[in-house]
Design an enzyme around this catalytic site. Structure first.
Site, short mmCIF file in Angstrom:
data_model
loop_
_atom_site.label_atom_id
_atom_site.label_comp_id
_atom_site.label_asym_id
_atom_site.label_seq_id
_atom_site.Cartn_x
_atom_site.Cartn_y
_atom_site.Cartn_z
N ASP A 270 35.82 35.61 -43.63
CA ASP A 270 36.55 35.34 -42.39
C ASP A 270 36.92 36.67 -41.72
OD1 ASP A 270 38.34 32.80 -41.22
OD2 ASP A 270 39.19 34.79 -40.83
N ASN A 278 39.59 39.12 -29.62
CA ASN A 278 39.19 38.45 -28.38
C ASN A 278 40.16 38.78 -27.25
OD1 ASN A 278 36.82 37.02 -28.78
ND2 ASN A 278 37.83 35.26 -29.69
N HIS A 283 36.20 37.85 -24.61
CA HIS A 283 35.38 36.89 -25.34
C HIS A 283 33.93 37.36 -25.54
CE1 HIS A 283 34.62 32.74 -26.73
NE2 HIS A 283 35.92 32.77 -26.94
N ASP A 287 31.95 37.71 -29.00
CA ASP A 287 30.64 37.13 -29.34
C ASP A 287 29.72 38.18 -29.96
OD1 ASP A 287 31.40 34.71 -28.42
OD2 ASP A 287 30.16 34.71 -26.61
N ARG A 302 20.22 38.56 -51.79
CA ARG A 302 19.24 39.35 -52.55
C ARG A 302 18.00 38.57 -52.93
NH1 ARG A 302 23.18 42.76 -55.79
NH2 ARG A 302 24.57 43.31 -54.11
N GLU A 314 35.13 32.14 -36.53
CA GLU A 314 34.84 33.46 -37.12
C GLU A 314 34.73 33.34 -38.63
OE1 GLU A 314 37.61 32.17 -37.10
OE2 GLU A 314 39.22 33.44 -37.84
N ARG A 330 31.09 42.94 -57.32
CA ARG A 330 30.31 43.99 -56.68
C ARG A 330 29.72 43.47 -55.36
NH1 ARG A 330 26.03 46.81 -60.43
NH2 ARG A 330 27.81 47.00 -61.80
N1 LIG Z 1 34.28 35.25 -28.91
C1 LIG Z 1 34.32 34.12 -29.64
N2 LIG Z 1 35.49 33.73 -30.17
C2 LIG Z 1 35.53 32.61 -30.90
C3 LIG Z 1 34.38 31.85 -31.14
N3 LIG Z 1 34.72 30.78 -31.92
C4 LIG Z 1 36.03 30.89 -32.17
N4 LIG Z 1 36.55 32.00 -31.57
C5 LIG Z 1 37.90 32.51 -31.53
O1 LIG Z 1 38.26 32.92 -32.85
C6 LIG Z 1 39.68 32.97 -32.89
C7 LIG Z 1 40.11 32.48 -34.26
O2 LIG Z 1 41.47 32.65 -34.31
P1 LIG Z 1 42.29 32.39 -35.66
O3 LIG Z 1 41.77 31.14 -36.29
O4 LIG Z 1 43.72 32.45 -35.29
O5 LIG Z 1 41.86 33.56 -36.60
P2 LIG Z 1 42.33 35.11 -36.61
O6 LIG Z 1 42.86 35.57 -35.32
O7 LIG Z 1 41.14 35.86 -37.16
O8 LIG Z 1 43.46 35.11 -37.68
P3 LIG Z 1 43.26 35.33 -39.19
O9 LIG Z 1 42.10 34.45 -39.59
O10 LIG Z 1 44.53 34.90 -39.82
O11 LIG Z 1 42.95 36.77 -39.42
C8 LIG Z 1 40.18 32.07 -31.75
O12 LIG Z 1 40.79 32.91 -30.79
C9 LIG Z 1 38.92 31.47 -31.18
O13 LIG Z 1 38.98 31.33 -29.77
C10 LIG Z 1 33.15 32.26 -30.55
O14 LIG Z 1 32.08 31.66 -30.69
N5 LIG Z 1 33.17 33.42 -29.82
#
Ligand SMILES: Nc1nc2c(ncn2[C@@H]2O[C@H](COP(=O)(O)OP(=O)(O)OP(=O)(O)O)[C@@H](O)[C@H]2O)c(=O)[nH]1
Length: 450
Positions: A270, A278, A283, A287, A302, A314, A330
């Protein structure tokens, strides 16, 4: 333009659609795609080949019936056994070919034996024709080359040759006929033969044309189906497997690993503070980051059966089909390093100046289901994200295990059983302590049976 064409015209990154757009007028794809097409074509045409063999068999039985019930009574009986022998050779060829196609388990069985049968039939028909010619005047039979016309048409059956293979084979047969028949033809029939030769030529032309369009349609269908399948199975932004395909593949890999007593590793990855990324960079930049992370993850597996997937947003997954448990940390470390090695600036991150990921990993146990394995990996990731929320020293010093623990809760669990994580709300520290204990035990997959 129908919906499928419209969809594919917007899917330019696929090698299948690239080939569709480029065209294949010469009935040839790019080498890699051509090999894939031939394998798929062989599987799809197995039934057709059996059908073609049955048709050849029926045609041959018809001629045998003709020999027995008509030729034997009306023509010179001394001639019939020789022609009969030719027919039996062709019959043996068909039976052998059918057996090889039915029971041969490799691709060459059909691709080699069915064209061989056509060759058998072509040769025996030509020899029969020549034998008949020896006694044309004696039996009072008009000169004809109808049998050769049928053979030339049969060469263009979708029996195993590619289009160009069929063209070469038909031309060789035709030229052999042009050379062999006049050499044995009784005087006085040559003009007849020259006049009649136009018919096999025309038959060959029409059979060739219809085979060309048939193969062209088959190739188009192959590319369209493969592109649609790819589209349905992959994530449109990153090109990795999508969640649906991930679930199908994970199920399959898990079954396989349980059967083979391999240890399967499921790693969830993650991106840290991606929402902030973002918000800070926009955005489209987000991406681009997801694509870069996907590319880095894609190059991690591998073995050929390992795979990466984007589960949504994400969150990514990596599946290692045959993972030696002691290498698990590893591999996890390598994933974290790879992403940090991209050096994507992330000013909103609490962890460091560049984009990082958190990793949660579970190793399969006997009796695991997809859900139970995923649940454990997700719990590990959840704990990891708790760790990610805390500030860590930067830059990381990967060579020192005591420092490594700060950069991935998975590594944290491995190296620091006594140190408590910073769990998220609702999560108790004992959960992570429990997992620390379990990961230090010998892996449940145990040593493999030889
Ligand atoms: N640019 C982009 N953003 C995306 C996409 N899918 C999801 N997101 C964004 O990913 C973000 C996920 O936010 P969170 O679930 O809060 O995750 P985070 O900010 O990484 O928080 P933690 O996981 O706790 O580190 C949101 O702002 C979504 O809008 C995508 O296809 N493209």
């Amino acid at each position: 333009m129908d919906k499928v064409q419209l969809l594919l015209s917007h899917y330019a990154e696929s090698r299948y659609t690239r080939q569709l757009n480029k065209g294949f007028g010469w009935l040839r794809f790019e080498p890699e795609l051509e090999a894939e097409y031939r394998i798929s074509n062989y599987r799809a045409f197995r039934t057709t080949r059996i059908g073609a063999l049955c048709t050849l068999l029926l045609a041959l039985l018809f001629f045998l019936g003709f020999d027995i019930f008509y030729a034997l009574r009306h023509y010179d009986a001394t001639l019939t056994p020789a022609i009969f022998g030719m027919r039996l050779i062709a019959l043996a060829g068909i039976m052998l070919s059918a057996t090889m196609v039915l029971y041969g388990n490799d691709r060459s069985a059909g691709a080699f034996w069915v064209p061989c049968t056509v060759f058998f039939i072509g040769t025996t028909t030509l020899v029969s024709n020549i034998l008949y010619m020896q006694v044309l005047e004696q039996v009072g039979m008009p000169f004809n080359i109808d049998g050769m016309i049928l053979v030339l048409i049969a060469i263009f059956f979708p029996v195993g040759y590619s289009y160009w293979g069929s063209v070469v084979c038909a031309l060789v047969t035709f030229i052999t006929m042009l050379v062999a028949i006049p050499a044995f033809l009784p005087a006085g029939y040559l003009d007849d033969f020259v006049a009649l030769s136009i018919y096999p030529l025309v038959a060959m032309f029409f059979a060739g044309m219809s085979r060309y369009f048939q193969e062209s349609a088959t190739r188009r269908q192959f590319l369209t189906r493969a592109a649609l399948k790819e589209l349905a199975d992959s994530d449109s932004l990153t090109g990795l497997c999508n969640r649906r395909m991930f679930e199908i593949l994970l199920d399959r890999s898990l079954r396989e690993s349980q059967r083979e007593r391999h240890c399967l590793g499921l790693m969830l990855v993650d991106v840290d503070f991606f929402k902030r990324y973002n918000d800070l960079y926009g955005h489209p930049a987000g991406d681009a980051v997801l694509k870069a992370v996907a590319e880095a993850l894609q190059s991690t597996p591998r073995r050929s059966l390992d795979f990466a997937a984007r589960l949504g947003g994400e969150e990514f997954a990596l599946v290692f089909c045959d993972l030696v448990p002691v290498f698990a940390e590893r591999v996890a470390e390598e994933v974290c390093r790879r992403i940090e090695g991209l050096a994507i600036p992330h000013e909103g991150s609490n962890i460091g100046p560049v984009l990082t990921v958190s990793v949660g990993m579970a190793l399969s146990q006997p009796g695991d289901t997809r859900d139970s394995l995923y649940k454990r990996a997700d719990e590990a990731l959840y704990t990891s994200k708790g760790g990610a929320a805390t500030a860590r020293p930067w830059p990381p010093k990967w060579a020192e295990p005591t420092r490594v623990m700060f950069f991935s809760s998975f590594l944290h669990r491995v190296f620091t059983p006594s140190r408590s994580l910073s769990p998220r709300a609702g999560q108790t520290g004992s959960v992570s302590a429990q997992r620390v204990a379990s990961i230090r035990q010998p892996h449940p997959c145990g040593p493999r049976e030889s």
